[in-house]
Scaffold this motif. Structure first.
Motif, PDB file in Angstrom:
ATOM      1  N   TRP A   1       0.830  -1.198   0.000  1.00 55.19           N
ATOM      2  CA  TRP A   1       0.000   0.000   0.000  1.00 55.19           C
ATOM      3  C   TRP A   1       0.867   1.252   0.000  1.00 55.19           C
ATOM      4  O   TRP A   1       1.927   1.296   0.615  1.00 55.19           O
ATOM      5  CB  TRP A   1      -0.905   0.058   1.226  1.00 55.19           C
ATOM      6  N   ALA A   2       0.385   2.289  -0.670  1.00 53.85           N
ATOM      7  CA  ALA A   2       0.944   3.637  -0.565  1.00 53.85           C
ATOM      8  C   ALA A   2      -0.225   4.588  -0.361  1.00 53.85           C
ATOM      9  O   ALA A   2      -1.107   4.699  -1.224  1.00 53.85           O
ATOM     10  CB  ALA A   2       1.730   4.013  -1.810  1.00 53.85           C
ATOM     11  N   VAL A   3      -0.275   5.245   0.796  1.00 57.02           N
ATOM     12  CA  VAL A   3      -1.368   6.169   1.109  1.00 57.02           C
ATOM     13  C   VAL A   3      -1.028   7.526   0.507  1.00 57.02           C
ATOM     14  O   VAL A   3      -0.024   8.137   0.871  1.00 57.02           O
ATOM     15  CB  VAL A   3      -1.596   6.273   2.622  1.00 57.02           C
ATOM     16  N   VAL A   4      -1.853   7.999  -0.412  1.00 54.11           N
ATOM     17  CA  VAL A   4      -1.591   9.246  -1.132  1.00 54.11           C
ATOM     18  C   VAL A   4      -2.128  10.452  -0.381  1.00 54.11           C
ATOM     19  O   VAL A   4      -1.502  11.506  -0.350  1.00 54.11           O
ATOM     20  CB  VAL A   4      -2.201   9.173  -2.539  1.00 54.11           C
ATOM     21  N   GLY A   5      -3.290  10.314   0.253  1.00 53.90           N
ATOM     22  CA  GLY A   5      -3.864  11.462   0.940  1.00 53.90           C
ATOM     23  C   GLY A   5      -5.119  11.095   1.703  1.00 53.90           C
ATOM     24  O   GLY A   5      -5.640   9.983   1.608  1.00 53.90           O
ATOM     25  N   PHE A   6      -5.590  12.073   2.474  1.00 54.65           N
ATOM     26  CA  PHE A   6      -6.827  11.951   3.235  1.00 54.65           C
ATOM     27  C   PHE A   6      -7.891  12.865   2.646  1.00 54.65           C
ATOM     28  O   PHE A   6      -7.585  13.872   1.998  1.00 54.65           O
ATOM     29  CB  PHE A   6      -6.620  12.385   4.690  1.00 54.65           C
ATOM     30  N   LEU A   7      -9.143  12.526   2.924  1.00 55.52           N
ATOM     31  CA  LEU A   7     -10.260  13.433   2.725  1.00 55.52           C
ATOM     32  C   LEU A   7     -11.005  13.544   4.048  1.00 55.52           C
ATOM     33  O   LEU A   7     -11.223  12.539   4.722  1.00 55.52           O
ATOM     34  CB  LEU A   7     -11.216  12.918   1.644  1.00 55.52           C
ATOM     35  N   ASP A   8     -11.376  14.758   4.429  1.00 50.95           N
ATOM     36  CA  ASP A   8     -12.085  14.946   5.693  1.00 50.95           C
ATOM     37  C   ASP A   8     -12.891  16.234   5.609  1.00 50.95           C
ATOM     38  O   ASP A   8     -12.444  17.227   5.020  1.00 50.95           O
ATOM     39  CB  ASP A   8     -11.099  15.019   6.863  1.00 50.95           C
ATOM     40  N   ASP A   9     -14.096  16.211   6.177  1.00 51.67           N
ATOM     41  CA  ASP A   9     -14.975  17.376   6.108  1.00 51.67           C
ATOM     42  C   ASP A   9     -14.635  18.450   7.129  1.00 51.67           C
ATOM     43  O   ASP A   9     -15.171  19.558   7.054  1.00 51.67           O
ATOM     44  CB  ASP A   9     -16.438  16.943   6.297  1.00 51.67           C
ATOM     45  N   ALA A  10     -13.769  18.139   8.099  1.00 54.34           N
ATOM     46  CA  ALA A  10     -13.426  19.129   9.119  1.00 54.34           C
ATOM     47  C   ALA A  10     -12.560  20.232   8.503  1.00 54.34           C
ATOM     48  O   ALA A  10     -11.456  19.953   8.021  1.00 54.34           O
ATOM     49  CB  ALA A  10     -12.678  18.463  10.273  1.00 54.34           C
ATOM     50  N   PRO A  11     -13.028  21.506   8.490  1.00 53.82           N
ATOM     51  CA  PRO A  11     -12.247  22.584   7.860  1.00 53.82           C
ATOM     52  C   PRO A  11     -10.853  22.733   8.465  1.00 53.82           C
ATOM     53  O   PRO A  11      -9.901  23.070   7.755  1.00 53.82           O
ATOM     54  CB  PRO A  11     -13.097  23.830   8.117  1.00 53.82           C
ATOM     55  N   ALA A  12     -10.719  22.481   9.774  1.00 53.86           N
ATOM     56  CA  ALA A  12      -9.429  22.667  10.432  1.00 53.86           C
ATOM     57  C   ALA A  12      -8.374  21.687   9.937  1.00 53.86           C
ATOM     58  O   ALA A  12      -7.176  21.946  10.032  1.00 53.86           O
ATOM     59  CB  ALA A  12      -9.597  22.533  11.943  1.00 53.86           C
ATOM     60  N   LYS A  13      -8.815  20.544   9.411  1.00 55.02           N
ATOM     61  CA  LYS A  13      -7.860  19.526   8.965  1.00 55.02           C
ATOM     62  C   LYS A  13      -7.439  19.704   7.515  1.00 55.02           C
ATOM     63  O   LYS A  13      -6.377  19.234   7.115  1.00 55.02           O
ATOM     64  CB  LYS A  13      -8.471  18.132   9.142  1.00 55.02           C
ATOM     65  N   GLN A  14      -8.269  20.360   6.720  1.00 54.78           N
ATOM     66  CA  GLN A  14      -7.988  20.478   5.295  1.00 54.78           C
ATOM     67  C   GLN A  14      -6.779  21.363   5.048  1.00 54.78           C
ATOM     68  O   GLN A  14      -6.636  22.431   5.625  1.00 54.78           O
ATOM     69  CB  GLN A  14      -9.218  21.009   4.559  1.00 54.78           C
ATOM     70  N   GLY A  15      -5.891  20.882   4.189  1.00 50.48           N
ATOM     71  CA  GLY A  15      -4.639  21.574   3.924  1.00 50.48           C
ATOM     72  C   GLY A  15      -3.522  21.181   4.867  1.00 50.48           C
ATOM     73  O   GLY A  15      -2.365  21.541   4.643  1.00 50.48           O
ATOM     74  N   GLY A  16      -3.850  20.444   5.930  1.00 52.15           N
ATOM     75  CA  GLY A  16      -2.838  20.003   6.875  1.00 52.15           C
ATOM     76  C   GLY A  16      -2.297  18.626   6.507  1.00 52.15           C
ATOM     77  O   GLY A  16      -2.531  18.112   5.410  1.00 52.15           O
ATOM     78  N   ARG A  17      -1.579  18.040   7.442  1.00 49.86           N
ATOM     79  CA  ARG A  17      -1.007  16.710   7.233  1.00 49.86           C
ATOM     80  C   ARG A  17      -1.297  15.853   8.461  1.00 49.86           C
ATOM     81  O   ARG A  17      -1.251  16.333   9.593  1.00 49.86           O
ATOM     82  CB  ARG A  17       0.504  16.789   6.988  1.00 49.86           C
ATOM     83  N   VAL A  18      -1.605  14.604   8.228  1.00 53.66           N
ATOM     84  CA  VAL A  18      -1.827  13.628   9.297  1.00 53.66           C
ATOM     85  C   VAL A  18      -0.883  12.471   9.056  1.00 53.66           C
ATOM     86  O   VAL A  18      -0.909  11.852   7.986  1.00 53.66           O
ATOM     87  CB  VAL A  18      -3.288  13.128   9.303  1.00 53.66           C
ATOM     88  N   ALA A  19      -0.007  12.199  10.026  1.00 50.24           N
ATOM     89  CA  ALA A  19       1.007  11.147   9.898  1.00 50.24           C
ATOM     90  C   ALA A  19       1.852  11.352   8.639  1.00 50.24           C
ATOM     91  O   ALA A  19       2.238  10.400   7.970  1.00 50.24           O
ATOM     92  CB  ALA A  19       0.349   9.764   9.885  1.00 50.24           C
TER      93      ALA A  19
END
Length: 628
Positions: free
Chosen positions: A179-197
């Motif tokens: 697996w290679a995780v390319v990105g996340f999608l999330d409806d929380a405005p505070a998370k968009q544009g950020g990075r998780v792990a």
């Protein structure tokens, strides 16, 4: 070289892949023009011998090549998959553009441009374009090998949900397990544009289709185990629009049972229902079952085996498994022996139509709680040639089990009934309704045993249900067969149904019929289409085919007859039916008087038409479907 940084760079530029690819291709066209002059004129003259209008000619060449590349959709090609097909498109583009450019130069009498340049430029351009793609593919595969230990193309995942489950999922599968995780999608405005792990949050859930196309995604993973059922359902619908295989992490219940969050699995039909988890009175159930001898008929069936699993959690002193099928009995006893090694099991091959055997078993083991799940339930199969077998197994078998339970002093007897017993149109439903009346009669006999019934609709994945059939048909490439475009059914999961049955047993009083809250009815054709989409197929690839209603089949099912209503219980998913027919117990007495003589032989005492007439006599609401 930091290959992970290089991979991250490729991920960032991938949204602009087509534009960037076209710019690089045109840069190669321009460089090839210079190389061709160098080859024709040599170092001393490759600038001085050019005509003054060479820059304008090159600009025209770039316009022609851009048009040819776009016309043949070359910028849409994915370089890491470049092969002979890509080279063929490049050759056609270079040949076509070269001919147009040469014709234009000659027609304009631009004699300062050497003819050799016009002839060799398309060849040089083709060589450099192909070499650029080959070099990228080699670099990409080397990068994959350095990161994951395999040069093979990985599964590229887009994760819906940038919460704790998504973070743990990345830690568990990123750059491992293929697996290679390319990105996340999330409806929380505070998370968009950020990075998780270390993985970017690319946008809201509604961008699933767009981001999947841009980033070359191969799988979408829904990682929202703690979200509400409605929110998970919405996420699955959005994921399905991407036209890719959709996976999910284990649900909250599965995580509590020991599964790891990185054990992604295929979408199951229960994920599509959008039902909230059932809340139970764990203490009351434990008080009812703990230390008790529990007997389950039909213990190896879909519902019976799940009842075994649920009951085993509450510490009974012993479970008596009563089952006609040797294979089914072996399967469930092996599973219980592995999961509950200290729980005593009694494994009995037995038939509920055999009253003497039942009496012997009940006298010997003295069960305190009895769940009667043994039944024939396949509607079309029971409708044709097997009506007598259905009556003996479903109705006579219930009477035998009730009689043995009452004689041995069992505390509680629970009949597993069905929504098909309501206004039945088929033999199976009618025989189950007759079984309910037998239980009603037994409850009125004044014994110590509390007799009750639990009525519910279809359970997902049970033997003979549409779900396993749909899965097999999708795996074969279709078509998926549905009997009618408007047919609807109530659905719940097998564990959910079994838990509510156990809860009903703990709170029920004699003569009561419980109805499980099945939620909203589901159109079977919608369920089939959702299952097709979530496997990554389109409805054009796997079509839905309508085959017509089967014998005895209704367009829709009911949990209550028109004159019936329900009362609330302390549990929202469990309702207590108030059955309108005052003569239920009296009709049950009539049935009970007729049944004993039919237990002596399996030879049909009545033909199918006579048997239907008898059922109609017992059950005025029984309306047999018209025979074809």
């Amino acid at each position: 070289m930091d290959w992970q940084r290089f991979d991250a760079l490729l991920t960032r530029v991938r949204p602009h892949r087509e534009r960037l690819g076209l710019v690089l291709d045109l840069a190669v066209v321009a460089v090839s023009w210079q190389f061709t002059y160098l080859f024709r004129l040599g170092f001393e003259r490759w600038f001085s011998a050019r005509p003054g209008y060479d820059g304008a000619v090159l600009a025209g060449v770039l316009v022609v090549y851009a048009a040819a590349l776009l016309a043949l959709r070359v910028p849409k090609g994915i370089w890491r998959f470049s092969g002979f097909g890509e080279v063929k498109r490049l050759a056609l583009a270079c040949l076509g553009a070269g001919l147009v450019c040469a014709t234009g130069v000659l027609m304009l009498h631009l004699h300062g441009v050497p003819r050799a340049v016009l002839a060799l430029h398309p060849l040089f351009t083709l060589m450099l374009l192909a070499m650029m793609r080959l070099s990228y593919r080699m670099t990409y595969e080397h990068m994959r090998g350095r990161i994951s230990g395999s040069a093979q193309e990985q599964r590229r995942a887009l994760i819906m949900g940038a919460g704790d489950a998504g973070r743990l999922l990345v830690a568990g599968i990123q750059h491992s397990q293929g697996w290679a995780v390319v990105g996340f999608l999330d409806d929380a405005p505070a998370k968009q544009g950020g990075r998780v792990a270390g993985v970017p949050v690319l946008g809201p859930l509604t961008q699933a289709r767009e981001q999947a196309l841009v980033h070359g995604i191969t799988h979408v993973i829904v990682a929202m185990p703690s979200a509400s059922a409605a929110a998970r359902r919405r996420a699955l619908e959005l994921a399905g629009q991407a036209g890719l295989p959709v996976l999910t992490v284990p649900s909250s219940d599965e995580l509590l049972s020991g599964r790891s969050v990185n054990q992604v699995r295929d979408i199951e039909p229960e994920d599509l229902l959008g039902r909230e988890p059932v809340e139970l009175d764990e203490g009351g159930i434990r008080e009812c079952l703990n230390g008790k001898v529990v007997l389950i008929t039909g213990a190896g069936g879909s519902i019976g085996s799940e009842l075994c699993r649920q009951v085993a959690r509450y510490g009974p002193s012993k479970i008596v498994l009563y089952e006609l099928s040797e294979l089914a009995l072996y399967t469930i006893e092996q599973e219980l022996g592995e999961k509950f090694p200290h729980l005593p099991l009694v494994r009995l091959i037995g038939d509920v139509k055999d009253l003497q055997q039942l009496r012997f078993v009940f006298r010997k083991y003295r069960p305190q709680i009895v769940f009667h799940a043994a039944a024939y339930k396949h509607v079309p199969l029971m409708e044709e040639e097997n009506a007598w077998a259905a009556l003996r197994n479903n109705t006579l078998g219930t009477y035998h089990a009730c009689l043995a339970a009452a004689e041995s002093g069992a505390e509680r007897f629970v009949l597993i009934s069905t929504d098909k017993a309501v206004n039945p149109t088929n033999v199976m439903g009618a025989t189950k309704r007759a079984a309910e009346l037998v239980v009603s009669h037994m409850a009125g006999q004044g014994g110590s045993t509390k007799f009750m019934a639990v009525r519910f609709g279809n359970v997902l994945g049970s033997s003979g249900s549409v779900i396993p059939k749909f899965k097999e048909q999708i795996a074969r490439g279709g078509p998926v067969t549905v009997t009618h475009p408007d047919i609807t059914r109530y659905f719940m999961t097998i564990p959910e149904a079994a838990r509510l049955v156990v809860q009903a047993a703990a709170i029920g009083e004699s003569g009561q019929v419980f109805v499980l809250d099945m939620g909203e009815p589901v159109k079977i054709v919608d369920l089939a289409r959702d299952m097709i989409r979530l496997t990554g197929h389109s409805l054009h690839q796997i079509r839905v085919e309508f085959t017509g209603l089967r014998p005895g089949e209704k367009l829709y099912e009911e949990l209550l007859a028109d004159g019936d209503r329900t009362l609330a219980t302390p549990f929202a998913a469990l309702r207590l039916a108030q059955l309108g027919a005052a003569g239920d117990a009296a009709t049950g007495a009539v049935i009970v008087q007729w049944l004993p003589a039919q237990g002596a032989t399996a030879e049909p005492a009545l033909g199918d038409s006579e048997l239907r007439a008898l059922l109609k006599q017992w059950l005025p609401e029984y309306a047999p479907a018209q025979r074809r």
